[in-house]
Design an enzyme around this catalytic site. Structure first.
Site, PDB file in Angstrom:
ATOM      1  N   GLY A 120      -2.349  -1.041  -3.196  1.00 19.95           N
ATOM      2  CA  GLY A 120      -2.534   0.105  -2.325  1.00 19.95           C
ATOM      3  C   GLY A 120      -1.219   0.843  -2.122  1.00 19.95           C
ATOM      4  N   CYS A 121      -1.317   2.088  -1.671  1.00 23.75           N
ATOM      5  CA  CYS A 121      -0.106   2.904  -1.507  1.00 23.75           C
ATOM      6  C   CYS A 121       0.757   2.406  -0.348  1.00 23.75           C
ATOM      7  CB  CYS A 121      -0.473   4.372  -1.333  1.00 23.75           C
ATOM      8  SG  CYS A 121      -1.750   4.695  -0.090  1.00 23.75           S
ATOM      9  N   TYR A 122       0.145   2.181   0.830  1.00 23.32           N
ATOM     10  CA  TYR A 122       0.925   1.630   1.945  1.00 23.32           C
ATOM     11  C   TYR A 122       1.538   0.268   1.578  1.00 23.32           C
ATOM     12  CZ  TYR A 122      -0.739   5.022   5.506  1.00 23.32           C
ATOM     13  OH  TYR A 122      -1.001   6.140   6.258  1.00 23.32           O
TER      14      TYR A 122
END
EC number: 1.2.1.38
Length: 343
Positions: free
Chosen positions: A147-149
């Site tokens: 995921g990006c976070y």
């Protein structure tokens, strides 16, 4: 040439994959699959591709991916599993950009998403955080793109966790993301008047990326940890800036941190350590870099880490291509060397 297919190719991440793969010297895109844009050419749906590409979106069918060596799945969580299974059964390398193949713990996945339909495939998958998990990625047929976070947070914390330099239960993460992180959906909350000149927290104490961050940080620390994660929505199109706080278990100054981080990431091209200043979104926008800076609050003996990425590139499409480069024994930087869009 590596032949690539993209499933879910008309979303923000899918279009970013097309844009980046078109400039990759060792890749030919053989199919772009999107039911919502079926039979439309990309220069019609996305005019920025005029005179560059006239790829035509098509409905999914087995024949569309049979020629591919690698399949990128840019589909929603849950839906992606079906297509990953098909690609796997055809013997293809599959890089999945949903959460479906990121977890080792099925209970964590089920709690935040749903029951996994193909748990037997998890043994053939690797978590695709390139700088941390390269050797496992090389051996896996399925790569679960992070995921990006989590990408911004885990890379920001990894040197401290590996060296057990922080209290494992003191970690607080405050992350801010551009609106493209929500995807291409239409929703009142993402309308111009709601976003412009505004700034807000969302999914406080319940964001799904918390469990992904906890699982991977626990593996790095070699012990279970609990952390607090609060995401915020910025009125910008792209980029993530994470501010991470943790209590140090011994006295360390900033010079020590510089040495620790530089040693940990000494062979990692896409990690840039800021020694004398702090990173900003504009430095990473349009790139596959993660920029990391830090300070030590001597009064509280707390470390403060700033980690910045472009959520659509290092947080999604760029990291997926970096994973592809690893899988096919190419230079990891191939097709991904870009200077940030500073203005």
């Amino acid at each position: 040439m590596i032949k690539a297919s993209i499933i879910g190719a008309s979303g923000y991440v899918g279009v970013e994959l097309i844009r980046l793969l078109l400039r990759h010297p060792e890749v030919e895109i053989v199919s772009v699959i999107s039911s919502s844009s079926n039979q439309l050419s990309i220069d019609k749906t996305n005019p920025q591709f005029k005179k560059v590409s006239n790829l035509v979106f098509e409905e999914f069918k087995i024949e569309a991916i049979e020629e591919a060596d690698v399949i990128f799945c840019a589909l929603p969580h849950g839906i992606s599993q079906e297509y990953v299974k098909i690609g796997h059964d055809l013997g293809k390398i599959v890089i999945d950009l949903s959460a479906d193949f990121r977890y080792k713990d099925l209970q964590r996945y089920a709690k935040d998403y749903s029951q996994h339909k193909y748990p037997e495939l998890l043994s053939k998958s690797a978590y695709g955080l390139c700088e941390i998990n390269r050797e496992e990625i090389k051996k896996a047929q399925i790569v679960g793109n992070p995921g990006c976070y989590p990408t911004s947070v885990i890379l920001g914390l990894a040197p401290l966790l590996k060296n057990k330099l922080v209290d494992k239960n003191s970690i607080i993460i405050d992350s801010k993301s551009g609106v493209s992180g929500a995807g291409k959906k239409s929703d009142f909350a993402y309308s111009f008047c709601e976003l412009d000149e505004n700034f807000k927290a969302y999914s406080v104490a319940k964001h799904r990326h918390t469990s992904e961050i906890e699982e991977k940080c626990s593996l790095l620390f070699d012990d279970d940890l609990n952390l607090s994660f609060t995401p915020h929505l910025l009125p910008v199109k792209r980029g993530i800036l994470s501010t991470i706080y943790a209590n140090l278990i011994k006295k360390i100054d900033k010079n020590d941190l510089v040495e620790i981080y530089n040693e940990f990431y000494k062979d990692e091209y896409f990690v840039r350590i800021f020694e004398d200043e702090l990173p900003e979104l504009k430095y990473v926008r349009g790139t596959n870099f993660v920029d990391i800076g830090f300070e030590v609050d001597k009064k509280t003996n707390r470390v403060i880490i700033i980690s910045c990425i472009d959520n659509l590139i290092k947080g999604a499409a760029g990291q997926a291509i970096q994973n592809m480069n690893i899988k096919f024994s190419l230079d990891e930087k191939m097709g991904l060397i870009m200077v940030g869009e500073y203005f």
